[in-house]
Design a protein around this motif. Structure first.
Motif, short mmCIF file in Angstrom:
data_model
loop_
_atom_site.label_atom_id
_atom_site.label_comp_id
_atom_site.label_asym_id
_atom_site.label_seq_id
_atom_site.Cartn_x
_atom_site.Cartn_y
_atom_site.Cartn_z
N THR A 140 0.83 -1.20 0.00
CA THR A 140 0.00 0.00 0.00
C THR A 140 0.87 1.25 0.00
OG1 THR A 140 -1.77 -1.17 1.16
CG2 THR A 140 -1.83 1.23 1.23
N VAL A 141 1.98 1.21 0.73
CA VAL A 141 2.91 2.34 0.73
C VAL A 141 3.41 2.60 -0.69
CG1 VAL A 141 5.19 3.15 1.48
CG2 VAL A 141 3.63 2.09 3.13
N ARG A 142 3.85 1.54 -1.35
CA ARG A 142 4.39 1.69 -2.71
C ARG A 142 3.32 2.17 -3.69
NH1 ARG A 142 7.27 -2.83 -0.88
NH2 ARG A 142 5.81 -4.27 -1.83
N SER A 143 2.10 1.62 -3.59
CA SER A 143 1.06 2.03 -4.53
C SER A 143 0.62 3.47 -4.27
CB SER A 143 -0.13 1.08 -4.47
OG SER A 143 -0.82 1.19 -3.24
N GLN A 144 0.54 3.87 -3.00
CA GLN A 144 0.16 5.25 -2.68
C GLN A 144 1.24 6.23 -3.16
OE1 GLN A 144 -2.82 6.47 -1.17
NE2 GLN A 144 -3.44 4.42 -1.75
N ALA A 145 2.50 5.85 -2.98
CA ALA A 145 3.60 6.72 -3.43
C ALA A 145 3.58 6.84 -4.96
CB ALA A 145 4.94 6.16 -2.95
N SER A 146 3.37 5.73 -5.63
CA SER A 146 3.34 5.75 -7.09
C SER A 146 2.20 6.62 -7.61
CB SER A 146 3.19 4.31 -7.62
OG SER A 146 3.06 4.33 -9.02
N ARG A 147 1.03 6.47 -7.03
CA ARG A 147 -0.12 7.28 -7.45
C ARG A 147 0.12 8.76 -7.17
NH1 ARG A 147 -4.23 3.12 -4.75
NH2 ARG A 147 -4.26 1.59 -6.41
N ALA A 148 0.69 9.05 -6.01
CA ALA A 148 0.95 10.44 -5.65
C ALA A 148 1.96 11.06 -6.61
CB ALA A 148 1.46 10.52 -4.21
N LEU A 149 3.03 10.36 -6.90
CA LEU A 149 4.04 10.89 -7.83
C LEU A 149 3.47 11.07 -9.22
CD1 LEU A 149 7.18 8.93 -6.59
CD2 LEU A 149 6.68 11.36 -6.28
N ASP A 150 2.61 10.14 -9.66
CA ASP A 150 1.95 10.30 -10.96
C ASP A 150 1.10 11.56 -10.99
OD1 ASP A 150 3.11 8.01 -11.97
OD2 ASP A 150 1.34 6.73 -11.66
N LYS A 151 0.37 11.81 -9.90
CA LYS A 151 -0.47 13.02 -9.83
C LYS A 151 0.38 14.28 -9.84
CE LYS A 151 -4.47 10.95 -7.61
NZ LYS A 151 -5.34 10.94 -6.44
N LEU A 152 1.51 14.25 -9.13
CA LEU A 152 2.39 15.41 -9.13
C LEU A 152 2.99 15.65 -10.51
CD1 LEU A 152 4.31 15.10 -5.73
CD2 LEU A 152 2.46 16.67 -6.31
N ARG A 153 3.40 14.58 -11.18
CA ARG A 153 3.95 14.72 -12.53
C ARG A 153 2.91 15.27 -13.49
NH1 ARG A 153 6.00 9.32 -11.38
NH2 ARG A 153 8.11 9.57 -10.61
N ALA A 154 1.67 14.83 -13.34
CA ALA A 154 0.60 15.33 -14.22
C ALA A 154 0.28 16.79 -13.92
CB ALA A 154 -0.65 14.47 -14.06
N ALA A 155 0.35 17.16 -12.64
CA ALA A 155 0.02 18.53 -12.24
C ALA A 155 1.10 19.51 -12.68
CB ALA A 155 -0.18 18.61 -10.73
N ILE A 156 2.35 19.07 -12.64
CA ILE A 156 3.47 19.95 -12.99
C ILE A 156 4.41 19.18 -13.90
CG2 ILE A 156 5.34 21.39 -12.13
CD1 ILE A 156 3.94 21.41 -9.44
N PRO A 157 4.19 19.28 -15.21
CA PRO A 157 5.11 18.60 -16.14
C PRO A 157 6.54 19.11 -15.95
CG PRO A 157 3.13 19.33 -17.27
CD PRO A 157 3.09 19.91 -15.89
N THR A 158 7.49 18.23 -16.09
CA THR A 158 8.90 18.54 -15.85
C THR A 158 9.39 19.71 -16.69
OG1 THR A 158 9.24 16.21 -15.42
CG2 THR A 158 11.20 17.55 -15.72
N GLU A 159 8.93 19.81 -17.93
CA GLU A 159 9.42 20.90 -18.77
C GLU A 159 8.94 22.27 -18.31
OE1 GLU A 159 5.93 18.80 -20.59
OE2 GLU A 159 7.94 18.17 -20.07
N GLN A 160 7.92 22.33 -17.43
CA GLN A 160 7.45 23.60 -16.90
C GLN A 160 8.29 24.10 -15.72
OE1 GLN A 160 3.36 23.52 -15.83
NE2 GLN A 160 2.63 23.21 -17.91
N LEU A 161 9.04 23.22 -15.13
CA LEU A 161 9.82 23.60 -13.96
C LEU A 161 11.11 24.30 -14.39
CD1 LEU A 161 9.48 20.37 -11.80
CD2 LEU A 161 8.23 22.51 -11.57
N THR A 162 11.44 25.35 -13.67
CA THR A 162 12.69 26.05 -13.91
C THR A 162 13.80 25.29 -13.22
OG1 THR A 162 11.47 28.11 -13.89
CG2 THR A 162 13.85 28.26 -13.68
N ARG A 163 14.83 24.99 -13.91
CA ARG A 163 15.92 24.19 -13.35
C ARG A 163 16.49 24.86 -12.10
NH1 ARG A 163 19.67 20.45 -15.96
NH2 ARG A 163 21.42 20.22 -14.54
N GLY A 164 16.55 24.07 -11.01
CA GLY A 164 17.16 24.55 -9.78
C GLY A 164 16.20 25.21 -8.81
N ASN A 165 14.97 25.47 -9.17
CA ASN A 165 14.05 26.14 -8.26
C ASN A 165 13.33 25.20 -7.31
OD1 ASN A 165 14.68 28.61 -9.19
ND2 ASN A 165 12.78 28.97 -10.31
#
Length: 167
Positions: A140-165
């Protein structure tokens, strides 16, 4: 009535701010963070005579805070909470730019997923320790972490992030 122990007062004075920061990361807002700290310190105060010989009472407090956070989630999982009051909302100032987007995305996660990420990345616990703290299985820990990280990636695509911020 419990006797006053100066070591407990010293612990609160020394580690209270750190616990409040941990509560903020865990709960996502300063009001719930303060409630978590207060409830955890009340429980710690009651257990203090049994903890005198232990080296790290902060660990007890942090574990208690995580469990309290999840207990609230379990009680409220069927409720639809509205944090904004009808007469107008007050929003605390958040960091700007990428950090603000990351905090907003983290705050938007379900409580259990946010708790897993906080325990993994803020507290640096492994899956077994997180499972023990939250009273859930490692899977459950692994599945919750995976789902959470997927949601974060979807909310903030990597290319939108300023490097180093974003840390």
């Amino acid at each position: 009535m419990l006797e006053a122990d100066p070591r407990f007062a010293e612990f609160v004075a020394e580690r209270g701010d750190a616990l409040l920061r941990y509560g903020y990361v865990l709960a996502g807002n300063p009001h719930d963070a303060a409630d978590l700290v207060q409830e955890a310190l009340l429980k710690l105060r009651g257990a203090w005579p049994r903890l005198r010989s232990k080296e790290n009472p902060e660990s007890y407090a942090r574990t208690t805070m995580a469990r309290l956070h999840i207990a609230v989630w379990r009680r409220r999982r069927r409720e639809l909470l509205a944090w904004e009051l009808p007469e107008g909302a007050h929003h605390d100032a958040l960091p700007s730019g990428d950090e603000r987007r990351m905090w907003q995305a983290l705050a938007g996660l379900p409580r259990k997923q946010r708790a897993v990420l906080v325990l993994r990345y803020y507290e640096q616990l492994d899956d077994a320790e997180i499972a023990d703290v939250l009273g859930i299985s490692r899977g459950t820990v692994r599945s919750q972490a995976s789902r959470a990280l997927d949601k974060l990636r979807a909310a903030i695509p990597t290319e939108q992030l300023t490097r180093g911020n974003v840390r």
